[in-house]
Write an enzyme that holds these catalytic residues in place. Sequence first.
Site, PDB file in Angstrom:
ATOM      1  N   ASP A  87      -4.056   2.301  -4.942  1.00  0.00           N
ATOM      2  CA  ASP A  87      -2.701   2.328  -4.367  1.00  0.00           C
ATOM      3  C   ASP A  87      -2.342   1.071  -3.593  1.00  0.00           C
ATOM      4  O   ASP A  87      -1.415   1.084  -2.806  1.00  0.00           O
ATOM      5  CB  ASP A  87      -2.499   3.585  -3.513  1.00  0.00           C
ATOM      6  CG  ASP A  87      -2.972   3.421  -2.094  1.00  0.00           C
ATOM      7  OD1 ASP A  87      -3.950   2.674  -1.868  1.00  0.00           O
ATOM      8  OD2 ASP A  87      -2.352   4.039  -1.206  1.00  0.00           O
ATOM      9  N   GLU A  88      -3.078  -0.022  -3.833  1.00  0.00           N
ATOM     10  CA  GLU A  88      -2.695  -1.250  -3.118  1.00  0.00           C
ATOM     11  C   GLU A  88      -2.861  -2.479  -4.000  1.00  0.00           C
ATOM     12  O   GLU A  88      -3.703  -2.513  -4.895  1.00  0.00           O
ATOM     13  CB  GLU A  88      -3.497  -1.417  -1.821  1.00  0.00           C
ATOM     14  CG  GLU A  88      -4.959  -1.436  -2.060  1.00  0.00           C
ATOM     15  CD  GLU A  88      -5.808  -1.698  -0.817  1.00  0.00           C
ATOM     16  OE1 GLU A  88      -5.381  -2.435   0.094  1.00  0.00           O
ATOM     17  OE2 GLU A  88      -6.926  -1.183  -0.801  1.00  0.00           O
ATOM     18  N   ASP A 114       0.872  -1.187   0.000  1.00  0.00           N
ATOM     19  CA  ASP A 114       0.000   0.000   0.000  1.00  0.00           C
ATOM     20  C   ASP A 114       0.902   1.228   0.000  1.00  0.00           C
ATOM     21  O   ASP A 114       1.797   1.355   0.837  1.00  0.00           O
ATOM     22  CB  ASP A 114      -0.888  -0.024   1.252  1.00  0.00           C
ATOM     23  CG  ASP A 114      -1.937   1.083   1.248  1.00  0.00           C
ATOM     24  OD1 ASP A 114      -3.117   0.769   1.452  1.00  0.00           O
ATOM     25  OD2 ASP A 114      -1.569   2.261   1.074  1.00  0.00           O
TER      26      ASP A 114
END
Length: 354
Positions: free
Chosen positions: A107-108, A8
């Site tokens: 974002d992960e 992340d």
Amino acid sequence: MAIILHADLDAFFASCEQVREPSLDGRPVVVCIYSGRGSDGGAVSTASYAAREHGIHAGMPISQAKEMADDEFAFVEADHDFYREVSDRVQGLVQEHADEVEAASIDEAYARLDVDGYTDARDVAAALKEEIREAEGLTASVGIGPNKLVAKIASDREKPDGLTVVEPDAVQEFLDPLDVGELHGVGPKTRERLADMSVETVRELRAVAAQRLVRTFGESRGMSLHRKARGEGSTELEERERKQLSKITTLETDAGAMRELRPVVRDLAGQVMDRVAARGWRYSRAAIIVVTPDRETRTRSTSFKSATMDRDRFSRAVEDLLQAFLDEHDGDIRRVGVRAGGFAKGGQRSLGDF
Ligand code: TTP
Ligand code: MG
């Protein structure tokens, strides 16, 4: 034994802004999504860690954030297209380390690691973090564990720039002291009802009989809480639409001659083609990825006019790309990989498949 990695990015949108505009580096940055009502209508999308120290966080009204800010602060408007581009490139870096990747959000990502044990898994995580830092100037927090539940909680433990490895025999000890709200899927309402039962930590949740949880929350949610408290989670990754498939390997010793590299690249090409074929896809782009001994990543790619399932054409293309790279590059390489992209689904087979 599955080993799952969860990565992340730290303060993602704010960090992207700092990379794009270096004068913002180190300053408290607040990324805003304006509603269009009034000059400060809207909500905070995210805040850099320096801004979080002032109590500013995602979801807060922009007007409130401005009251809490001082002169040093920069307020910038969210630019989703820009973050999406960065995100795609970072997801590509994650893919280079794993057969299976789930791009869980902008974002992960989860990845199933193809390694022998947790020591190797830690090395992969460290390498990935370094690649993301070098290529994009961003820090990622990474967690590793036997399933998605544990890996995700682990990635959140040492933010920012964290790396937390939780081996199977350490899972219970790792989870027990945590607030039940840290378990993925336990929202504020469930947390409140558990608090009414005097259950606040995972250890306390684990001590509650499964039957009692089922009585309170129903069969499916009750059993799910029971399992989560024991660190049991899924290892199934949900593959989203893939833009590319790749396979990369570290050479046993650094090498710079085609004679040494050809068998490696052919083998990788075969593996990538197996994965493309297993999905019933056709490809229209081929690429090589090269990492030099000083850990610099280079890529070379080529596109075809039409999408096919032709394995030999792919293999020849990546060999040619590598040959062209070696002709220009003076020195050895440390890692080499191949990538297919530009997919089309099913449809006509080309002659080359037969
Ligand atoms: P997160 O990963 O939740 O947050 P983050 O990356 O900013 O910070 P952290 O270091 O704690 O991971 O979300 C990723 C991006 O999604 C974030 O940068 C901005 C966006 N986002 C919103 O726009 N609104 C929100 O409420 C949240 C939580 C995130
Ligand atoms: Mg994040």
